[in-house]
Scaffold this motif. Structure first.
Motif, short mmCIF file in Angstrom:
data_model
loop_
_atom_site.label_atom_id
_atom_site.label_comp_id
_atom_site.label_asym_id
_atom_site.label_seq_id
_atom_site.Cartn_x
_atom_site.Cartn_y
_atom_site.Cartn_z
N PRO A 108 18.53 49.89 -36.62
CA PRO A 108 19.15 49.41 -35.38
C PRO A 108 18.47 48.16 -34.82
N PHE A 109 17.15 48.11 -34.90
CA PHE A 109 16.42 46.94 -34.41
C PHE A 109 16.76 45.72 -35.26
N MET A 110 16.79 45.90 -36.58
CA MET A 110 17.11 44.80 -37.47
C MET A 110 18.54 44.31 -37.24
N ASP A 111 19.46 45.23 -36.98
CA ASP A 111 20.84 44.84 -36.70
C ASP A 111 20.93 43.99 -35.44
N MET A 112 20.14 44.37 -34.42
CA MET A 112 20.13 43.59 -33.19
C MET A 112 19.60 42.18 -33.45
N VAL A 113 18.49 42.09 -34.18
CA VAL A 113 17.89 40.79 -34.48
C VAL A 113 18.86 39.93 -35.28
N LYS A 114 19.56 40.54 -36.22
CA LYS A 114 20.51 39.80 -37.05
C LYS A 114 21.57 39.11 -36.21
N GLY A 115 21.96 39.74 -35.10
CA GLY A 115 22.96 39.15 -34.23
C GLY A 115 22.43 38.06 -33.33
N CYS A 116 21.11 37.85 -33.34
CA CYS A 116 20.48 36.88 -32.45
C CYS A 116 20.04 35.60 -33.14
N VAL A 117 19.49 35.72 -34.35
CA VAL A 117 18.87 34.58 -35.00
C VAL A 117 19.77 34.03 -36.09
N SER A 118 19.43 32.85 -36.57
CA SER A 118 20.20 32.23 -37.64
C SER A 118 20.04 33.02 -38.93
N GLU A 119 20.98 32.84 -39.84
CA GLU A 119 20.93 33.53 -41.13
C GLU A 119 19.65 33.18 -41.87
#
Length: 236
Positions: A108-119
């Motif tokens: 869940p934390f990684m999913d949140m970060v994925k939505g915030c930072v560039s690919e």
């Protein structure tokens, strides 16, 4: 790259970054795998998506709660203190299945970060998670068959590893400003591979440290242009 169970504890019990308001943080540099920097950058970028620092921190705390509910943290810590060749199979056999389950707590934390930072930046987070997972697989394979604990060697390796990293980098890498990991030349990649081989040679008597360094290189190299210069037979 600590001793066997210390590496696992690093995965499961990473401390939350400092709570003070972070200053402006640029996107991670080509070779920047600093946990503190990545945390501050991700928190900053999530702020631009409307996720407050408190919400960001709570998401990480949820990871820790999940780990606490999944693992027997107290027993894991106690067992890590008494781990040796004689009880290795018993201890790792007891904890490794739950440690594999615990890796899912980060999703869940990684999913949140994925939505915030560039690919491109998220690739670094993924590479680090893959590195932790590969270390776990290395440690837990056949309940520790890959490793033999030698306290004297371990203490020596702990003292010397930073010096070896700096020495091998200084001898083989040339600082290049504004380097982009996606456009590293074959010459750059060759220098990285030589620096890696230099470090592994210096760590040849430090099994876990050497394999931690090897796995770090293998995961990092896949998010750079250097993967184009690695013979297929040598890829993971």
């Amino acid at each position: 790259m600590l001793d066997r169970m210390r590496v696992i504890l690093m995965l499961t019990l990473l401390a939350v970054a400092h709570a003070e308001e972070p200053s402006q943080v640029d996107a991670p540099d080509a070779l920047d795998f600093s946990y503190a920097r990545l945390w501050r950058y991700a928190q900053q970028q999530c702020g631009t998506k409307g996720i407050t620092p408190t919400e960001f921190t709570h998401s990480w705390l949820a990871v820790r709660r999940c780990l606490k509910n999944t693992l027997d943290v107290v027993q894991l810590n106690e067992d890590s203190m008494r781990l040796d060749i004689g009880n290795e199979e018993e201890i790792l056999g007891r904890h490794c299945p739950k440690l594999y389950q615990g890796v899912k707590c980060f999703n869940p934390f990684m999913d949140m970060v994925k939505g915030c930072v560039s690919e491109e930046s998220y690739e670094i987070f993924e590479a680090l998670r893959s590195w932790f997972h590969d270390i776990l697989e290395y440690l837990c394979e056949n309940n520790g068959a890959n490793v033999e604990y030698d306290k004297q060697k371990h203490d020596t390796c702990t003292r010397e590893i930073n010096r070896h990293i700096i020495t091998c980098a200084a001898e083989n890498l040339i600082a290049t400003p504004e380097v982009n990991r996606k456009t590293l030349s074959e010459e750059n990649c060759s220098a990285l591979a030589i620096a890696k081989d230099c470090l592994l040679k210096k760590l040849k008597d430090c099994g876990v440290f050497a394999n931690g360094a090897r796995l770090f290189y293998e995961n990092f190299i896949q998010i750079t242009s250097c993967k184009n210069y690695i013979p297929k037979a040598e890829r993971k």
